[in-house]
Design an enzyme around this catalytic site. Structure first.
Site, PDB file in Angstrom:
ATOM      1  N   ASN A 235      10.476   3.109  -9.382  1.00  8.63           N
ATOM      2  CA  ASN A 235       9.734   2.054  -8.703  1.00  8.63           C
ATOM      3  C   ASN A 235      10.127   2.043  -7.227  1.00  8.63           C
ATOM      4  O   ASN A 235      11.232   1.649  -6.874  1.00  8.63           O
ATOM      5  CB  ASN A 235      10.043   0.707  -9.364  1.00  8.63           C
ATOM      6  CG  ASN A 235       9.279  -0.453  -8.732  1.00  8.63           C
ATOM      7  OD1 ASN A 235       8.633  -0.302  -7.697  1.00  8.63           O
ATOM      8  ND2 ASN A 235       9.355  -1.614  -9.360  1.00  8.63           N
TER       9      ASN A 235
ATOM     10  N   HIS B 182       0.555   0.354  -9.680  1.00  8.93           N
ATOM     11  CA  HIS B 182       1.936   0.252  -9.207  1.00  8.93           C
ATOM     12  C   HIS B 182       2.835   0.842 -10.278  1.00  8.93           C
ATOM     13  O   HIS B 182       2.676   0.566 -11.469  1.00  8.93           O
ATOM     14  CB  HIS B 182       2.280  -1.216  -8.955  1.00  8.93           C
ATOM     15  CG  HIS B 182       3.738  -1.456  -8.721  1.00  8.93           C
ATOM     16  ND1 HIS B 182       4.473  -0.728  -7.816  1.00  8.93           N
ATOM     17  CD2 HIS B 182       4.601  -2.344  -9.280  1.00  8.93           C
ATOM     18  CE1 HIS B 182       5.718  -1.160  -7.831  1.00  8.93           C
ATOM     19  NE2 HIS B 182       5.828  -2.125  -8.709  1.00  8.93           N
TER      20      HIS B 182
ATOM     21  N   CYS C 261       6.167  -5.576  -4.098  1.00 11.41           N
ATOM     22  CA  CYS C 261       5.475  -4.413  -4.661  1.00 11.41           C
ATOM     23  C   CYS C 261       3.963  -4.446  -4.456  1.00 11.41           C
ATOM     24  O   CYS C 261       3.297  -3.418  -4.568  1.00 11.41           O
ATOM     25  CB  CYS C 261       5.797  -4.276  -6.150  1.00 11.41           C
ATOM     26  SG  CYS C 261       7.561  -4.043  -6.491  1.00 11.41           S
TER      27      CYS C 261
END
Length: 325
Positions: free
Chosen positions: A282, A252, A113
Site C-alpha cells: 500500500n 487503491h 489514500c
C-alpha cells in the site's frame, strides 16, 4: 466543450525490496499470514530518497510520455500525507527539482489514500474552467519513516513510491465522473499524529514512537469494503457508460479482499482488474497512478480504454472516478 485527458503517465519505486520473509525476522508474523490477509508479498522502502525525489522521478517519465515542454505545465498538485516538510510544500520542491521556471502554481493536497482522486478532481475542474491548460498531478508517499516497525498489524502493509500524470485539454471525452467523500466522525481510526501542531505544542510530553501511523484495522476494513464497492458502482452509473463498457478497474491497492469485493460489485472479471499490491504493498496516494502507469507501459491499457478507479483512506476519505484513457 472542453474535456480533460491524461497525456502521459509515470511511476517510480525505490530500489530496496522488503519481503514478507524479511518481516518474519523483524516482527511476530509469517509470509503466509500476510499473504492470506492482504495479498502483499513485498514492498519497496526508500533509504535516502525523500518524497519529493520519488515524485520528481515519476513526473519526469510522465512529462516525457506527454511530449510537452516542462515549462508548458501550468501547475503541480501533489497528493501526499508524507511530505518532505510541512513547509515548503513538496509540490514547490518538485517544481524546483524539475527545473520548471514559469512561476506555475504548486501545492500539496492531503486526503491520505484517496488523495490522488481528490487531486485529479481539482485539476479536472481547473482545466475545464479554462483557468489552465496543463497540470502535473502526482501521488507520492514515503511512508516507511512513519511506520512503527514493531507493530505487526501495520508495518506489513505499507511501501514507498510515486506515480504521476500530465493532464491537458482535449476535444474528446477524458474524465467522465468523479465522486469524493469524507466522514470526519471516524477520524481516529487511521492516524499519524507525529509532527502535527498538536504534537509539536506538547512535544515535551509526547513520544514519537507512540504517535506513528496507527490503524484500527478491523473497523477500517469493514467500512472500506462497503465504501469502495459503492463508490466504484457510483462512478460507472454516473459516467454515461454501461458496466459492460468498462475495460479496466484500477483500485487503491490496500487489501486484496477489498479489491475483490469492489470488482464483484460492478461484475468485472479478474483479468480486467489491475493489481500491483503483491509487489509494492500500500503506497497510499501513489497506488492508483503507479498501477495505471505499469499497465500502460506493459501494453494492457491502450488509448480509448475506459477505466474506473476507487480509493479509501484516513480521514476517513473515499472516492471514485471513471475516465477514458
Amino acid at each position: 466543450m472542453i474535456y480533460t485527458k491524461i497525456l502521459g503517465t509515470g511511476s517510480y519505486f525505490p530500489e530496496k525490496i522488503l519481503t514478507n520473509k524479511d518481516l518474519e525476522k523483524m516482527v511476530d508474523t509469517t509470509d503466509e499470514w500476510i499473504t492470506t490477509r492482504t495479498g502483499i508479498k513485498e514492498r519497496r522502502i526508500s533509504i535516502d530518497e525523500p518524497t519529493s525525489v520519488l515524485g520528481m522521478k515519476a513526473a519526469e517519465k510522465a512529462i516525457e510520455m506527454a511530449q510537452i515542454d516542462k515549462n508548458e505545465i501550468s501547475g503541480i498538485i501533489v497528493a501526499t500525507f508524507t511530505p518532505d516538510t510541512v513547509m515548503p510544500s513538496t509540490a514547490c520542491v518538485i517544481q524546483n527539482l524539475l527545473g520548471i521556471q514559469n512561476n506555475s502554481f504548486a501545492f500539496d493536497l492531503a486526503a491520505a489514500c484517496t488523495g490522488f482522486i481528490y487531486a485529479l478532481s481539482v485539476a479536472d475542474s481547473m482545466i475545464k474552467s479554462g483557468l489552465v491548460d496543463n497540470i502535473l498531478v502526482i501521488g507520492a508517499e514515503r511512508i516507511s519513516p512513519n511506520v512503527d516497525w514493531t507493530d505487526r498489524n501495520t508495518c506489513v502493509l505499507f511501501g514507498d513510491g510515486a506515480g504521476a500524470v500530465v493532464l491537458g485539454k482535449s476535444e474528446e471525452p477524458g474524465f467522465r465522473s468523479f465522486h469524493i467523500h469524507a466522514d470526519g466522525s471516524a477520524n481516529r481510526l487511521l492516524t499519524l499524529d507525529v509532527l502535527g501542531s498538536n504534537f509539536m505544542a506538547n512535544r515535551k510530553n509526547m513520544n514519537i514512537e507512540e504517535n506513528l501511523l496507527k490503524m484500527k484495522g478491523n473497523e477500517v476494513f469493514k467500512i472500506a469494503v462497503r465504501a469502495m464497492a459503492e463508490a466504484t458502482a457510483k462512478a460507472v452509473e454516473s459516467s454515461g457508460l454501461k458496466y459492460e463498457e468498462v475495460d479496466f478497474f484500477i483500485p487503491h491497492q490496500a487489501n486484496l479482499r477489498i479489491i475483490d469485493a469492489a470488482a464483484k460489485r460492478i461484475n468485472l472479471t479478474y483479468d480486467k482488474v489491475i493489481v500491483t499490491l503483491d509487489k509494492f504493498g500500500n503506497t497510499s496516494s501513489a497506488t492508483i497512478p503507479t498501477a495505471l502507469d505499469i499497465a500502460v507501459r506493459d501494453g494492457r491499457i491502450k488509448r480509448g480504454a475506459n477505466i474506473v478507479s476507487a480509493a479509501f483512506g484516513g480521514g476517513l476519505t473515499w472516492g471514485s472516478m471513471l475516465f477514458t484513457f
